[in-house]
Design an enzyme around this catalytic site. Structure first.
Site, PDB file in Angstrom:
ATOM      1  N   GLY A   1       2.968  -1.165   4.219  1.00  0.00           N
ATOM      2  CA  GLY A   1       2.962   0.259   3.892  1.00  0.00           C
ATOM      3  C   GLY A   1       4.381   0.738   3.634  1.00  0.00           C
TER       4      GLY A   1
ATOM      5  N   SER B   1       3.368  -2.187  10.199  1.00  0.00           N
ATOM      6  CA  SER B   1       4.818  -2.246  10.424  1.00  0.00           C
ATOM      7  C   SER B   1       5.447  -3.577  10.005  1.00  0.00           C
ATOM      8  CB  SER B   1       5.143  -1.910  11.884  1.00  0.00           C
ATOM      9  OG  SER B   1       4.755  -0.573  12.169  1.00  0.00           O
TER      10      SER B   1
ATOM     11  N   GLU C   1      -6.863   4.764   7.753  1.00  0.00           N
ATOM     12  CA  GLU C   1      -6.630   6.190   7.454  1.00  0.00           C
ATOM     13  C   GLU C   1      -7.862   6.797   6.775  1.00  0.00           C
ATOM     14  OE1 GLU C   1      -2.854   5.716   5.423  1.00  0.00           O
ATOM     15  OE2 GLU C   1      -1.972   5.120   7.335  1.00  0.00           O
TER      16      GLU C   1
ATOM     17  N   LYS D   1       0.093   4.355  -0.251  1.00  0.00           N
ATOM     18  CA  LYS D   1      -0.499   5.563   0.335  1.00  0.00           C
ATOM     19  C   LYS D   1      -0.261   6.751  -0.617  1.00  0.00           C
ATOM     20  CE  LYS D   1       0.035   3.414   4.758  1.00  0.00           C
ATOM     21  NZ  LYS D   1       0.010   3.514   6.188  1.00  0.00           N
TER      22      LYS D   1
ATOM     23  N   HIS E   1      -9.627   1.311   4.803  1.00  0.00           N
ATOM     24  CA  HIS E   1      -8.334   1.441   5.487  1.00  0.00           C
ATOM     25  C   HIS E   1      -8.522   2.388   6.678  1.00  0.00           C
ATOM     26  CE1 HIS E   1      -4.220   2.621   6.341  1.00  0.00           C
ATOM     27  NE2 HIS E   1      -3.849   1.508   5.731  1.00  0.00           N
TER      28      HIS E   1
ATOM     29  N   GLY F   1       2.383   2.256  10.751  1.00  0.00           N
ATOM     30  CA  GLY F   1       3.322   3.370  10.635  1.00  0.00           C
ATOM     31  C   GLY F   1       4.041   3.697  11.929  1.00  0.00           C
TER      32      GLY F   1
ATOM     33  N   ASN G   1       0.859  -1.182   0.000  1.00  0.00           N
ATOM     34  CA  ASN G   1       0.000   0.000   0.000  1.00  0.00           C
ATOM     35  C   ASN G   1       0.897   1.235   0.000  1.00  0.00           C
ATOM     36  OD1 ASN G   1      -1.791   2.063   0.529  1.00  0.00           O
ATOM     37  ND2 ASN G   1      -2.179   1.452   2.662  1.00  0.00           N
TER      38      ASN G   1
ATOM     39  N   GLU H   1      -5.448  -5.032  10.335  1.00  0.00           N
ATOM     40  CA  GLU H   1      -4.428  -4.004  10.559  1.00  0.00           C
ATOM     41  C   GLU H   1      -4.696  -3.301  11.884  1.00  0.00           C
ATOM     42  OE1 GLU H   1      -2.467  -2.763   6.612  1.00  0.00           O
ATOM     43  OE2 GLU H   1      -4.186  -1.457   6.930  1.00  0.00           O
TER      44      GLU H   1
HETATM   45  P1  PGA Z   1       2.841   0.321   7.575  1.00  0.00           P
HETATM   46  O1  PGA Z   1       1.384   0.548   6.909  1.00  0.00           O
HETATM   47  O2  PGA Z   1       3.398  -0.963   7.009  1.00  0.00           O
HETATM   48  O3  PGA Z   1       3.634   1.526   7.160  1.00  0.00           O
HETATM   49  O4  PGA Z   1       2.627   0.233   9.052  1.00  0.00           O
HETATM   50  C1  PGA Z   1       0.492  -0.518   6.682  1.00  0.00           C
HETATM   51  C2  PGA Z   1      -0.806  -0.009   6.092  1.00  0.00           C
HETATM   52  O5  PGA Z   1      -1.258   1.081   6.452  1.00  0.00           O
HETATM   53  O6  PGA Z   1      -1.432  -0.692   5.251  1.00  0.00           O
END
Ligand code: PGA
Length: 251
Positions: free
Chosen positions: A229, A208, A95, A12, A93, A171, A10, A165
């Site tokens: 991500g 992560s 976010e 973003k 998601h 993140g 992903n 998630e």
């Molecule tokens: P991250 O994001 O691997 O940077 O934690 C994962 C995601 O939001 O799908």
């Protein structure tokens, strides 16, 4: 049943059109597909056109879409516009839910729209840190699943992919431990089957994921892939995670 993995990135709001194209070409050169392995990236909308044709080894997904087919919805992208450009679409998601205030009803409408337009929805669910600390993780996941899948026909459920998630792991550099992730995936599978879904649900873990923890996460019984991500933005890192999947399938 033979094991399968979906390793998804992903991106973003990173990578413009040219960067997306270059990345895909470079990534495709960095690994070989093995039976059971699927690799996908989810670039921003502006980069999507033509990406699917670059290399058949890499599937393409969108990060979001609206649920109406057309109309006066300034700034939105419809499911029919994604047809032919992508295989998957992320829905719900954290976010989108948190920053853009998407409701459970929006998520439900998007899941149904994706199915109607032959896109595979990757439905994201996960708890906050407060919910985990209050012992509410299972309630939250069950509730999100039930609301997102309302009025989805049982025979369509097998086209849905779930991404677990935990919000506190996204993140933050703080991944769920493989045992924590496995426990939640097992729980989600149970809820899925109670709701009429089939045995071989694909559930990705996200939050992560890095080359250092990817292998152990992928080795868990009920983890069928990862949604990456930050570490999907660098070819070496994403490729290292893909190689973990390929090696585990090869065993
Ligand atoms: P991250 O994001 O691997 O940077 O934690 C994962 C995601 O939001 O799908």
């Amino acid at each position: 049943m033979r094991r399968k993995y979906l390793i998804a990135g992903n991106w973003k709001m990173y990578k413009n059109r040219d960067e997306s194209r270059e990345f895909i070409c470079e990534l495709a050169r960095s690994f070989d597909l093995v039976p059971g392995l699927t690799v996908a990236v989810f670039p921003p909308f502006v980069g999507l056109a033509g990406l699917r044709d670059l290399d058949a080894k890499i599937k393409i997904g969108a990060q979001n879409m609206f649920y109406e087919e057309k109309g006066a919805f300034t700034g939105e992208i419809s499911p029919s516009m994604l047809q032919g450009l992508v295989d998957y679409v992320l829905v719900g998601h954290s976010e989108r839910r948190e920053i853009f205030k998407e409701s459970d009803a929006d998520v439900n409408n998007k899941v149904k729209a994706a199915l109607r337009f032959d896109l595979s929805p990757v439905l994201c669910v996960g708890e906050t840190l407060q919910e985990r600390q209050a012992g509410m993780t299972e309630d939250k996941l069950k509730n999100q699943l039930e609301k997102a899948l309302q009025d989805v026909k049982k025979d369509e459920m097998d086209r849905i992919i779930i991404a677990y998630e935990p919000i506190w792991a996204i993140g933050t550099g703080l991944n769920a431990s493989p045992a924590q992730a496995q426990e939640m995936h097992h729980f989600i599978k149970g809820v899925w089957q109670e709701m009429g879904g089939g045995q071989d649900l694909t559930i990705l873990y996200g939050g992560s994921v890095k080359p250092e923890n990817g292998r152990e996460l992928l080795a868990q019984d009920d983890i069928s892939g990862v949604l990456v991500g930050g570490a999907s933005l660098k070819v070496e890192q994403f490729s290292a995670i893909i190689h973990h999947g390929a090696q585990l399938l090869d065993k």
